[in-house]
Design a protein around this motif. Structure first.
Motif, PDB file in Angstrom:
ATOM      1  N   ARG A 327      49.826  14.770  46.818  1.00 26.33           N
ATOM      2  CA  ARG A 327      50.483  15.855  46.064  1.00 26.33           C
ATOM      3  C   ARG A 327      51.057  16.843  47.061  1.00 26.33           C
ATOM      4  NH1 ARG A 327      48.101  20.968  44.838  1.00 26.33           N
ATOM      5  NH2 ARG A 327      49.184  22.114  43.191  1.00 26.33           N
ATOM      6  N   TYR A 328      52.204  17.441  46.717  1.00 34.03           N
ATOM      7  CA  TYR A 328      52.757  18.484  47.558  1.00 34.03           C
ATOM      8  C   TYR A 328      53.542  19.477  46.722  1.00 34.03           C
ATOM      9  CZ  TYR A 328      56.937  15.628  47.147  1.00 34.03           C
ATOM     10  OH  TYR A 328      57.990  14.894  46.645  1.00 34.03           O
ATOM     11  N   ASP A 329      53.331  20.762  46.966  1.00 36.24           N
ATOM     12  CA  ASP A 329      54.068  21.845  46.319  1.00 36.24           C
ATOM     13  C   ASP A 329      54.611  22.750  47.426  1.00 36.24           C
ATOM     14  OD1 ASP A 329      53.192  20.961  43.839  1.00 36.24           O
ATOM     15  OD2 ASP A 329      51.440  22.274  43.870  1.00 36.24           O
ATOM     16  N   SER A 330      55.736  23.411  47.186  1.00 35.22           N
ATOM     17  CA  SER A 330      56.254  24.359  48.165  1.00 35.22           C
ATOM     18  C   SER A 330      56.940  25.518  47.470  1.00 35.22           C
ATOM     19  CB  SER A 330      57.228  23.679  49.142  1.00 35.22           C
ATOM     20  OG  SER A 330      58.276  23.040  48.443  1.00 35.22           O
ATOM     21  N   ASP A 331      56.911  26.679  48.109  1.00 39.53           N
ATOM     22  CA  ASP A 331      57.429  27.920  47.550  1.00 39.53           C
ATOM     23  C   ASP A 331      58.211  28.614  48.649  1.00 39.53           C
ATOM     24  OD1 ASP A 331      57.808  30.340  46.344  1.00 39.53           O
ATOM     25  OD2 ASP A 331      55.729  30.649  45.756  1.00 39.53           O
ATOM     26  N   PHE A 332      59.547  28.746  48.485  1.00 43.03           N
ATOM     27  CA  PHE A 332      60.403  29.261  49.539  1.00 43.03           C
ATOM     28  C   PHE A 332      60.840  30.688  49.235  1.00 43.03           C
ATOM     29  CE2 PHE A 332      59.945  25.099  50.360  1.00 43.03           C
ATOM     30  CZ  PHE A 332      60.921  24.194  49.954  1.00 43.03           C
ATOM     31  N   GLY A 333      60.531  31.639  50.092  1.00 43.89           N
ATOM     32  CA  GLY A 333      60.943  33.026  49.912  1.00 43.89           C
ATOM     33  C   GLY A 333      62.079  33.401  50.836  1.00 43.89           C
ATOM     34  N   ASN A 334      63.207  33.809  50.278  1.00 43.11           N
ATOM     35  CA  ASN A 334      64.428  34.184  50.984  1.00 43.11           C
ATOM     36  C   ASN A 334      65.140  32.981  51.569  1.00 43.11           C
ATOM     37  OD1 ASN A 334      66.539  35.609  52.103  1.00 43.11           O
ATOM     38  ND2 ASN A 334      65.379  36.327  53.877  1.00 43.11           N
ATOM     39  N   SER A 335      65.694  32.184  50.665  1.00 46.52           N
ATOM     40  CA  SER A 335      66.570  31.079  51.019  1.00 46.52           C
ATOM     41  C   SER A 335      67.507  30.876  49.841  1.00 46.52           C
ATOM     42  CB  SER A 335      65.776  29.803  51.288  1.00 46.52           C
ATOM     43  OG  SER A 335      66.634  28.749  51.681  1.00 46.52           O
ATOM     44  N   ALA A 336      68.770  30.643  50.121  1.00 44.44           N
ATOM     45  CA  ALA A 336      69.773  30.561  49.061  1.00 44.44           C
ATOM     46  C   ALA A 336      69.367  29.587  47.963  1.00 44.44           C
ATOM     47  CB  ALA A 336      71.120  30.154  49.646  1.00 44.44           C
ATOM     48  N   CYS A 337      69.636  29.960  46.732  1.00 50.15           N
ATOM     49  CA  CYS A 337      69.271  29.145  45.577  1.00 50.15           C
ATOM     50  C   CYS A 337      70.065  27.843  45.519  1.00 50.15           C
ATOM     51  CB  CYS A 337      69.528  29.916  44.280  1.00 50.15           C
ATOM     52  SG  CYS A 337      68.526  31.380  44.046  1.00 50.15           S
ATOM     53  N   ASP A 338      69.351  26.787  45.233  1.00 49.31           N
ATOM     54  CA  ASP A 338      69.976  25.506  44.908  1.00 49.31           C
ATOM     55  C   ASP A 338      71.049  25.059  45.902  1.00 49.31           C
ATOM     56  OD1 ASP A 338      68.303  25.425  42.742  1.00 49.31           O
ATOM     57  OD2 ASP A 338      69.769  26.293  41.366  1.00 49.31           O
ATOM     58  N   VAL A 339      70.714  25.123  47.173  1.00 45.99           N
ATOM     59  CA  VAL A 339      71.562  24.562  48.230  1.00 45.99           C
ATOM     60  C   VAL A 339      70.772  23.417  48.836  1.00 45.99           C
ATOM     61  CG1 VAL A 339      72.710  24.968  50.435  1.00 45.99           C
ATOM     62  CG2 VAL A 339      72.682  26.772  48.687  1.00 45.99           C
ATOM     63  N   TYR A 340      71.324  22.239  48.786  1.00 45.41           N
ATOM     64  CA  TYR A 340      70.574  21.046  49.161  1.00 45.41           C
ATOM     65  C   TYR A 340      71.183  20.317  50.355  1.00 45.41           C
ATOM     66  CZ  TYR A 340      68.568  22.047  44.615  1.00 45.41           C
ATOM     67  OH  TYR A 340      67.949  22.678  43.562  1.00 45.41           O
ATOM     68  N   ASP A 341      71.329  21.037  51.462  1.00 43.96           N
ATOM     69  CA  ASP A 341      71.846  20.405  52.670  1.00 43.96           C
ATOM     70  C   ASP A 341      70.743  20.171  53.696  1.00 43.96           C
ATOM     71  OD1 ASP A 341      71.350  22.989  53.476  1.00 43.96           O
ATOM     72  OD2 ASP A 341      73.340  23.366  54.324  1.00 43.96           O
ATOM     73  N   SER A 352      78.426  37.225  57.130  1.00 41.91           N
ATOM     74  CA  SER A 352      78.148  35.906  57.672  1.00 41.91           C
ATOM     75  C   SER A 352      79.317  34.996  57.362  1.00 41.91           C
ATOM     76  CB  SER A 352      76.866  35.329  57.066  1.00 41.91           C
ATOM     77  OG  SER A 352      76.671  34.001  57.480  1.00 41.91           O
ATOM     78  N   THR A 353      79.633  34.126  58.304  1.00 43.48           N
ATOM     79  CA  THR A 353      80.776  33.236  58.107  1.00 43.48           C
ATOM     80  C   THR A 353      80.397  31.896  57.512  1.00 43.48           C
ATOM     81  OG1 THR A 353      80.552  32.451  60.387  1.00 43.48           O
ATOM     82  CG2 THR A 353      82.055  34.290  60.013  1.00 43.48           C
ATOM     83  N   ALA A 354      79.104  31.614  57.492  1.00 46.98           N
ATOM     84  CA  ALA A 354      78.687  30.291  57.002  1.00 46.98           C
ATOM     85  C   ALA A 354      77.409  30.422  56.190  1.00 46.98           C
ATOM     86  CB  ALA A 354      78.491  29.339  58.173  1.00 46.98           C
ATOM     87  N   GLU A 355      77.448  31.230  55.154  1.00 45.92           N
ATOM     88  CA  GLU A 355      76.252  31.491  54.370  1.00 45.92           C
ATOM     89  C   GLU A 355      76.395  30.917  52.969  1.00 45.92           C
ATOM     90  OE1 GLU A 355      74.791  35.553  52.600  1.00 45.92           O
ATOM     91  OE2 GLU A 355      74.120  35.411  54.678  1.00 45.92           O
ATOM     92  N   PRO A 356      75.764  29.837  52.670  1.00 40.46           N
ATOM     93  CA  PRO A 356      75.840  29.270  51.331  1.00 40.46           C
ATOM     94  C   PRO A 356      75.273  30.228  50.297  1.00 40.46           C
ATOM     95  CG  PRO A 356      74.887  27.724  52.889  1.00 40.46           C
ATOM     96  CD  PRO A 356      74.931  29.053  53.567  1.00 40.46           C
ATOM     97  N   THR A 357      75.866  30.243  49.144  1.00 41.30           N
ATOM     98  CA  THR A 357      75.367  31.078  48.054  1.00 41.30           C
ATOM     99  C   THR A 357      75.004  30.206  46.880  1.00 41.30           C
ATOM    100  OG1 THR A 357      77.616  31.423  47.233  1.00 41.30           O
ATOM    101  CG2 THR A 357      76.747  33.069  48.752  1.00 41.30           C
ATOM    102  N   GLY A 358      74.092  30.672  46.091  1.00 42.35           N
ATOM    103  CA  GLY A 358      73.650  29.929  44.923  1.00 42.35           C
ATOM    104  C   GLY A 358      73.804  30.756  43.672  1.00 42.35           C
ATOM    105  N   PRO A 359      73.202  30.339  42.583  1.00 43.09           N
ATOM    106  CA  PRO A 359      73.317  31.048  41.318  1.00 43.09           C
ATOM    107  C   PRO A 359      72.627  32.401  41.346  1.00 43.09           C
ATOM    108  CG  PRO A 359      71.641  29.359  41.194  1.00 43.09           C
ATOM    109  CD  PRO A 359      72.345  29.161  42.503  1.00 43.09           C
ATOM    110  N   GLU A 360      73.048  33.285  40.444  1.00 40.45           N
ATOM    111  CA  GLU A 360      72.404  34.583  40.305  1.00 40.45           C
ATOM    112  C   GLU A 360      70.983  34.367  39.787  1.00 40.45           C
ATOM    113  OE1 GLU A 360      73.467  37.651  41.120  1.00 40.45           O
ATOM    114  OE2 GLU A 360      75.148  36.600  42.064  1.00 40.45           O
ATOM    115  N   PRO A 361      70.031  35.222  40.219  1.00 40.51           N
ATOM    116  CA  PRO A 361      68.648  35.035  39.778  1.00 40.51           C
ATOM    117  C   PRO A 361      68.467  35.378  38.312  1.00 40.51           C
ATOM    118  CG  PRO A 361      68.858  37.094  40.965  1.00 40.51           C
ATOM    119  CD  PRO A 361      70.176  36.378  41.117  1.00 40.51           C
ATOM    120  N   SER A 362      67.641  34.625  37.645  1.00 34.43           N
ATOM    121  CA  SER A 362      67.346  34.885  36.234  1.00 34.43           C
ATOM    122  C   SER A 362      65.850  34.836  35.965  1.00 34.43           C
ATOM    123  CB  SER A 362      68.041  33.853  35.343  1.00 34.43           C
ATOM    124  OG  SER A 362      67.648  32.540  35.710  1.00 34.43           O
ATOM    125  N   GLY A 363      65.068  34.528  36.990  1.00 28.18           N
ATOM    126  CA  GLY A 363      63.628  34.423  36.815  1.00 28.18           C
ATOM    127  C   GLY A 363      62.900  35.712  37.157  1.00 28.18           C
TER     128      GLY A 363
END
Length: 390
Positions: A327-341, A352-363
């Motif tokens: 089993r494995y769980d992970s919790d990431f604090g301060n990383s762009a939402c839903d970027v899968y590179d 920043s010239t190369a900063e991926p952005t994700g969706p606005e927070p809703s949680g």
């Protein structure tokens, strides 16, 4: 779970109190108003871990598809955006009056890498004793100091956490199930090797293959090594190396200094299949800066919970001495939402010239330093939310 046949072998100038108090109040208010974002998370339990032995699979045999197809996706709660709520007007006035009041003032050469001189907090902070059980509450609030190149952990509860691998303290070994004390000790060292290489090795953090971590895993666990190879080679939402490994894109960010703060614990017990289960729960705090020359420091906080299993090679078709991921769980604090590179992407207030952005927070808003709760407790891991501090 099938068994084999029985016959087979087994210090700064002061400023007016009223100015400082107003500064602190405004800082706290604006931090709440500009908390970081956080993405979704789900839980995954790795099933289908063992190859069957001879004969038909009896009732109870744990079967399942490949790693990425197990019960949803891995537990992942990426909290994006850095805390940048310091009221700039007040900050500029205060700094103009007394530049040296900035924690970790770049003109003050008193210390490096979180070890300040002249009475700085880093010089007087007492390290915490190793964690032996889950804490009962989140760490107390600390002064809202701004991290700097000289003091990357200023304002963080992790200031008095252990440095790197010193925070991974193994429990005393003892015989468990069919395994001797020496075999248990070796398994614990294998788990430690995985944690260090996956989360603390500078080469892994810069995107290199975590070969040492992978080497402790059982190649006979169905789909596991293949999935890790796929995730590292061609990252995607369904194949994300961040589920087990901490990685930053070296073209965009780099670590500040050579210290990653670590806090957590390892326990072990007899498993359900005459084997041994090793439970690890650790939080890692990474101070980073952009490679574009900006001196702004931010932090990414990663909590990982991993259950590893050592199974009896006499009874099961496994590789002796190797560990299976249960089993494995992970919790990431301060990383762009839903970027899968395949990399963490911390948020900065400076351009920043190369900063991926994700969706606005809703949680909901959560505290990435709170280790008193199980990951995903309260159903807070389905949407991109915010964090209260970094």
């Amino acid at each position: 779970m099938p068994e084999k046949p029985a016959e087979e072998p087994p210090s700064h100038p002061e400023i007016p109190d009223d100015v400082w108090e107003q500064f602190a109040r405004d800082t706290e208010r604006d931090i709440r108003a500009s908390a970081p974002k956080e993405p979704s998370a789900r839980n995954r339990e790795v099933t289908g871990r063992l190859k069957p032995g001879k004969g038909e699979e009896p009732p109870g045999w744990r079967t399942g598809p490949a790693w990425q197809e197990m019960n949803g996706r891995a537990q992942r709660k990426r909290r994006a955006w850095a805390v940048v709520g310091i009221p700039l007007a007040v900050a500029v006035v205060v700094v103009a009056m007394k530049p040296s009041i900035i924690p970790g003032d770049p003109f003050d050469k008193g210390g490096k890498g979180g070890k300040g001189g002249d009475g700085s907090p880093e010089a007087v902070a007492s390290p915490l004793a190793p964690e032996t059980a889950a804490p009962t509450a989140a760490p107390s609030a600390v002064d809202p100091e701004t991290p700097t190149l000289d003091r990357p952990f200023a304002g963080s509860p992790a200031l008095n956490w252990a440095d790197g691998a010193a925070g991974i303290v193994l429990p005393p070994a003892k015989a468990v199930g069919v395994f001797s004390k020496s075999q248990v000790q070796r398994a614990l060292k294998q788990a430690e090797k995985l944690l260090v290489d996956a989360n603390l090795n500078p080469k892994t953090l810069a995107g290199a293959r975590p070969a040492a971590a992978i080497s402790v895993l059982d190649p006979q666990q169905p789909g596991m090594i293949e999935e890790l190879n796929t995730a590292l080679k061609t990252p995607a939402e369904a194949h994300d190396p961040l589920n087990l490994f901490s990685r930053f894109d070296p073209k965009d960010v780099r670590l500040v200094g050579d210290v990653v703060k670590t806090r957590g614990r390892i326990t072990f017990k007899e498993g359900k299949h005459s084997g041994m289960v090793i439970h690890s729960d650790y939080t890692f705090v990474y101070p980073v800066v952009q490679t574009n020359g900006s001196p702004e420091v931010t932090r990414t906080i990663v909590r990982r919970v991993i259950d590893l299993e050592l199974l009896d090679p006499v009874r099961y078709q496994v590789t002796s001495g190797r560990l299976s991921v249960d089993r494995y769980d992970s919790d990431f604090g301060n990383s762009a939402c839903d970027v899968y590179d395949g990399y963490f992407h911390p948020e900065f207030s400076s351009p920043s010239t190369a900063e991926p952005t994700g969706p606005e927070p809703s949680g909901p808003t959560t505290d990435p330093y709170d280790r008193s709760k199980d990951l995903g407790a309260g159903g807070e891991n389905e949407t991109c939310g915010t964090v209260s501090r970094t």
